[in-house]
Design an enzyme around this catalytic site. Structure first.
Site, PDB file in Angstrom:
ATOM      1  CG  ASP A  63      -8.623   6.346   8.980  1.00 51.93           C
ATOM      2  OD1 ASP A  63      -9.368   5.608   8.316  1.00 51.93           O
ATOM      3  OD2 ASP A  63      -7.560   5.946   9.496  1.00 51.93           O
ATOM      4  CB  SER A 100       2.488  19.740   4.358  1.00 47.97           C
ATOM      5  OG  SER A 100       2.611  19.245   5.661  1.00 47.97           O
ATOM      6  CB  CYS A 124     -12.382  -6.521  -2.755  1.00 46.38           C
ATOM      7  SG  CYS A 124     -11.499  -4.998  -3.152  1.00 46.38           S
ATOM      8  CB  THR A 160       1.025  10.713  13.728  1.00 41.22           C
ATOM      9  OG1 THR A 160       0.832  12.121  13.590  1.00 41.22           O
ATOM     10  CG2 THR A 160       2.426  10.444  14.217  1.00 41.22           C
ATOM     11  CG  LEU A 170       3.567  13.314  17.890  1.00 40.94           C
ATOM     12  CD1 LEU A 170       4.190  11.993  17.467  1.00 40.94           C
ATOM     13  CD2 LEU A 170       2.781  13.134  19.186  1.00 40.94           C
ATOM     14  CE1 TYR A 172      -0.200  19.113  10.060  1.00 45.88           C
ATOM     15  CE2 TYR A 172       0.024  16.752  10.329  1.00 45.88           C
ATOM     16  CZ  TYR A 172      -0.153  17.853   9.507  1.00 45.88           C
ATOM     17  OH  TYR A 172      -0.289  17.674   8.167  1.00 45.88           O
ATOM     18  CE1 TYR A 221     -10.353   7.662  12.825  1.00 45.90           C
ATOM     19  CE2 TYR A 221      -9.150   9.126  14.301  1.00 45.90           C
ATOM     20  CZ  TYR A 221      -9.442   7.855  13.845  1.00 45.90           C
ATOM     21  OH  TYR A 221      -8.851   6.780  14.432  1.00 45.90           O
ATOM     22  CD  GLU A 260      -8.299   7.104  17.826  1.00 44.33           C
ATOM     23  OE1 GLU A 260      -7.873   7.615  16.771  1.00 44.33           O
ATOM     24  OE2 GLU A 260      -8.461   5.877  17.961  1.00 44.33           O
TER      25      GLU A 260
END
Length: 358
Positions: A141, A303, A212, A46, A83, A85, A123, A40
């Site tokens: 999320d 970012s 929906c 990611t 990866l 972060y 999360y 997680e």
DNA sequence: AAGTCGGGGAG
DNA sequence: CTCCCAGACTT
């Protein structure tokens, strides 16, 4: 006339779809709180396909929370390299040590207790409680925001913190009704990843399309609502290659900044001329450099800003104090360059340097 | 509430 | 190019 949202029938449809269509993921085998936790954290912002090889390598090396807690931070970072972060890796390491010292190496099983641990936000705490401990706490999320907004026709701005609370409370009942919190949570996320995608959702294959709002009103492209982000500036950076036969000079970035504690060629941002950077390097390291030939430009987008990195050859004039430990600089053997933790630009430069020799 | 923090895949 | 991904944390 069916109502929109997660009725009992919609929840059942989602669960049976998930049981049939879920992708293979290694952390779904030999399930444990430790494996769920690692996966997680890696999955934050990611994609699944990106995480899988990292997860397998990581689990093979750090088989339990004790091995992780006892490892050096650099070693943990090394397994995180590429990866992104990287504070996730530092918090992960810190969290392992907290678990060992304060929790006898065993995860607490409630949402509130998990939330106190380093690196665990709303999360991840919900994901671990529901997946590892089968408790009915909804995950929220990016996928859930999207599926929820479309299913219920919710036009609230998902970038606002209040919207998260609303969605969380809105899903408390369905996740409880489902009897399988883990499948309900993972089902929504899988649906968001495979069917209810940001662009061109595949509604014909959606198990809950008849529940929906967006589908029945043809407003899939309007949802979820998200405040537009301001566009990013580009920074010019000068980077200097200082080398002899065997060694290259590297500098370590500040701990709490972008790519914290990563090693790279010395350099930094300039406004007008690259020579501006030399002053800073002298202050920081004691090295007096002279700019040589311009070698190449590397570009990279983060970012919220872009970098245009100008690579120059450099020579040093005058005497420099080395090896006192006062400076965050180090001569590194060329053959060992990749031993240090590198960000993307540095890896590109490394590749370029190897290529240049040949 | 806004900013910081990576890298990559999809279109 | 743009968007956004199984977000958390700081200011």
């Amino acid at each position: 006339m069916t109502t929109h949202g997660f009725s009992g029938a919609a929840v059942r449809a989602l669960l049976s779809w998930f049981e049939k269509e879920q992708r293979y993921m290694p952390w779904r085998e030999q399930k444990s709180a430790y494996r769920t936790w690692i996966s997680e954290i890696m999955l934050q912002q990611t994609r699944v396909d990106t995480v899988i090889p990292y997860f397998n390598r990581f689990m093979k090396h750090f088989t339990d929370v004790y091995e992780l807690a006892n490892a050096k931070q650099d070693e943990v970072l090394k397994f995180w390299e590429g990866l992104g972060y990287y504070s996730r890796a530092r918090k992960l390491h810190e969290c392992a040590q907290v678990l060992v010292t304060d929790y006898h190496g065993v995860f607490p099983e409630t949402y509130e207790e998990l939330l106190k641990l380093p690196g665990l936000g709303p999360y991840t705490a919900a994901a671990i409680t529901s997946i590892a401990f089968a408790q009915p706490v909804p995950v929220v999320d990016g996928n859930v925001f999207r599926v929820h907004a479309r299913l219920y026709g919710d036009y609230d701005d998902i970038s606002k913190p209040n919207t998260r609370k609303k969605v969380f409370e809105h899903l408390l009942e369905p996740v409880k009704v489902s009897k399988h919190p883990s499948y309900f949570n993972q089902g929504i996320m899988e649906l968001g990843a495979l069917i209810c995608t940001p662009q061109n959702p595949n509604c014909t294959k959606c198990p809950v399309s008849k529940f929906c709002y967006a589908k029945s009103n043809k407003v899939q492209s309007e949802l979820p609502v998200k405040k537009p982000k301001t566009k990013v500036p580009e920074k010019d950076v000068a980077i200097f290659l200082l080398e002899d036969e065997k060694y290259v000079l590297l500098q370590q970035r500040h701990e709490k900044k972008l790519l914290g504690k990563m090693w790279e060629l010395p350099g930094s941002e300039f406004k007008d001329k690259p020579e501006e950077v030399l002053v800073k390097i002298k202050e920081q390291t004691g090295f007096e450099l002279k700019v040589g030939k311009k070698l190449k430009i590397f570009r990279h987008a983060y970012s919220h800003f872009k970098v245009k990195a100008h690579l120059y050859e450099a020579t040093h004039c005058g005497t420099a104090i080395v090896g006192t430990g006062l400076h965050d600089v180090q001569w590194v053997e060329k053959s060992n360059l990749s031993e240090k933790a590198f960000g993307k630009i540095a890896l590109d430069i490394l590749k370029y340097l190897k290529l240049r020799k040949a």
